[in-house]
Design a protein around this motif. Sequence first.
Motif, PDB file in Angstrom:
ATOM      1  N   UNK A  32       0.827  -1.209   0.000  1.00  0.00           N
ATOM      2  CA  UNK A  32       0.000   0.000   0.000  1.00  0.00           C
ATOM      3  C   UNK A  32       0.866   1.266   0.000  1.00  0.00           C
ATOM      4  N   UNK A  33       1.993   1.210   0.703  1.00  0.00           N
ATOM      5  CA  UNK A  33       2.877   2.368   0.817  1.00  0.00           C
ATOM      6  C   UNK A  33       4.052   2.324  -0.164  1.00  0.00           C
ATOM      7  N   UNK A  34       4.030   1.369  -1.092  1.00  0.00           N
ATOM      8  CA  UNK A  34       5.091   1.282  -2.083  1.00  0.00           C
ATOM      9  C   UNK A  34       6.405   0.763  -1.527  1.00  0.00           C
ATOM     10  N   UNK A  35       6.338   0.017  -0.431  1.00  0.00           N
ATOM     11  CA  UNK A  35       7.531  -0.559   0.189  1.00  0.00           C
ATOM     12  C   UNK A  35       7.584  -2.044  -0.147  1.00  0.00           C
ATOM     13  N   UNK A  36       8.771  -2.538  -0.392  1.00  0.00           N
ATOM     14  CA  UNK A  36       8.934  -3.915  -0.837  1.00  0.00           C
ATOM     15  C   UNK A  36       9.123  -4.883   0.326  1.00  0.00           C
ATOM     16  N   UNK A  37       8.302  -5.940   0.397  1.00  0.00           N
ATOM     17  CA  UNK A  37       8.544  -6.977   1.402  1.00  0.00           C
ATOM     18  C   UNK A  37       9.906  -7.619   1.157  1.00  0.00           C
ATOM     19  N   UNK A 115      13.254  -3.577  29.771  1.00  0.00           N
ATOM     20  CA  UNK A 115      13.994  -2.750  28.815  1.00  0.00           C
ATOM     21  C   UNK A 115      13.973  -1.294  29.263  1.00  0.00           C
ATOM     22  N   UNK A 116      15.030  -0.566  28.942  1.00  0.00           N
ATOM     23  CA  UNK A 116      15.090   0.856  29.268  1.00  0.00           C
ATOM     24  C   UNK A 116      14.943   1.740  28.037  1.00  0.00           C
ATOM     25  N   UNK A 117      15.032   1.132  26.845  1.00  0.00           N
ATOM     26  CA  UNK A 117      14.972   1.924  25.618  1.00  0.00           C
ATOM     27  C   UNK A 117      14.322   1.087  24.512  1.00  0.00           C
ATOM     28  N   UNK A 118      13.489   1.762  23.725  1.00  0.00           N
ATOM     29  CA  UNK A 118      12.873   1.151  22.555  1.00  0.00           C
ATOM     30  C   UNK A 118      13.379   1.908  21.329  1.00  0.00           C
ATOM     31  N   UNK A 119      13.908   1.162  20.376  1.00  0.00           N
ATOM     32  CA  UNK A 119      14.348   1.753  19.119  1.00  0.00           C
ATOM     33  C   UNK A 119      13.476   1.196  17.997  1.00  0.00           C
ATOM     34  N   UNK A 120      13.372   1.932  16.910  1.00  0.00           N
ATOM     35  CA  UNK A 120      12.644   1.451  15.749  1.00  0.00           C
ATOM     36  C   UNK A 120      13.203   2.083  14.491  1.00  0.00           C
ATOM     37  N   UNK A 121      12.974   1.410  13.379  1.00  0.00           N
ATOM     38  CA  UNK A 121      13.319   1.946  12.070  1.00  0.00           C
ATOM     39  C   UNK A 121      12.033   2.051  11.276  1.00  0.00           C
ATOM     40  N   UNK A 122      11.938   3.098  10.472  1.00  0.00           N
ATOM     41  CA  UNK A 122      10.718   3.313   9.711  1.00  0.00           C
ATOM     42  C   UNK A 122      11.042   4.013   8.399  1.00  0.00           C
ATOM     43  N   UNK A 142      20.093   8.487  15.691  1.00  0.00           N
ATOM     44  CA  UNK A 142      21.090   8.118  14.686  1.00  0.00           C
ATOM     45  C   UNK A 142      21.272   6.608  14.738  1.00  0.00           C
ATOM     46  N   UNK A 143      20.787   5.926  13.730  1.00  0.00           N
ATOM     47  CA  UNK A 143      20.941   4.472  13.673  1.00  0.00           C
ATOM     48  C   UNK A 143      22.254   4.133  12.966  1.00  0.00           C
ATOM     49  N   UNK A 144      22.922   3.111  13.451  1.00  0.00           N
ATOM     50  CA  UNK A 144      24.192   2.694  12.841  1.00  0.00           C
ATOM     51  C   UNK A 144      23.980   2.258  11.400  1.00  0.00           C
ATOM     52  N   UNK A 145      22.997   1.426  11.156  1.00  0.00           N
ATOM     53  CA  UNK A 145      22.728   0.940   9.799  1.00  0.00           C
ATOM     54  C   UNK A 145      21.232   0.691   9.659  1.00  0.00           C
ATOM     55  N   UNK A 146      20.597   1.410   8.762  1.00  0.00           N
ATOM     56  CA  UNK A 146      19.163   1.248   8.544  1.00  0.00           C
ATOM     57  C   UNK A 146      18.902   0.096   7.583  1.00  0.00           C
ATOM     58  N   UNK A 147      17.789  -0.602   7.826  1.00  0.00           N
ATOM     59  CA  UNK A 147      17.355  -1.626   6.878  1.00  0.00           C
ATOM     60  C   UNK A 147      17.071  -0.955   5.535  1.00  0.00           C
ATOM     61  N   UNK A 148      17.092  -1.739   4.484  1.00  0.00           N
ATOM     62  CA  UNK A 148      16.988  -1.197   3.126  1.00  0.00           C
ATOM     63  C   UNK A 148      15.762  -0.308   2.895  1.00  0.00           C
ATOM     64  N   UNK A 149      14.597  -0.702   3.378  1.00  0.00           N
ATOM     65  CA  UNK A 149      13.407   0.096   3.077  1.00  0.00           C
ATOM     66  C   UNK A 149      13.159   1.225   4.089  1.00  0.00           C
ATOM     67  N   UNK A 150      14.049   1.353   5.071  1.00  0.00           N
ATOM     68  CA  UNK A 150      13.881   2.378   6.114  1.00  0.00           C
ATOM     69  C   UNK A 150      14.794   3.563   5.845  1.00  0.00           C
ATOM     70  N   UNK A 151      14.317   4.753   6.187  1.00  0.00           N
ATOM     71  CA  UNK A 151      15.136   5.938   5.987  1.00  0.00           C
ATOM     72  C   UNK A 151      15.265   6.792   7.242  1.00  0.00           C
TER      73      UNK A 151
END
Length: 158
Positions: A32-37, A115-122, A142-151
């Motif tokens: 729906x959002x043009x993101x690739x599984x 847990x003391x911290x929650x991180x996410x990529x989107x 600042x993420x060290x390395x984002x997954x391919x479809x995340x910015x």
Amino acid sequence: MANKNATAPVIREATNDDGPEIRALIFAVLDEYGLEPAPKTTDRDLADLETFYADGVFDVLETSDGVIVGTVGLAPLGRGVCELRKMYLKPSYRGRGYGRRLLLHAIERAKEAGFQRIELQTARVLEEAIGLYKKHGFELSEAAALERRCDQALALDI
């Protein structure tokens, strides 16, 4: 949490038996959002939920007639940090408070697990989700390395 409306969807722990329905929901939203599984990389967790989330959480939002309409996962990253993963809702359930309910549920589960911290990529195209995260205290990170479809990455200290 008691529910006054018996027909309101409930949150429950997912099992591998839910896998096909979960994958269909998540991949439909990505499309729906043009993101690739990416079943071999970013989405490899969906192949075996029980193993991947054995030390974390993967829950679904399910209607009274057994239809999964939302998902949310927490995967441990170490050092008291977990990653919020796979928070998705079917389009017909958006704008009704269910995303907020899933997010608050995930935050509470993360606290309960110590847990003391929650991180996410989107991805920037997921504007509604990003707005929800920010409304509940998540900030750009600042993420060290984002997954391919995340910015972008967000984080919340809890």
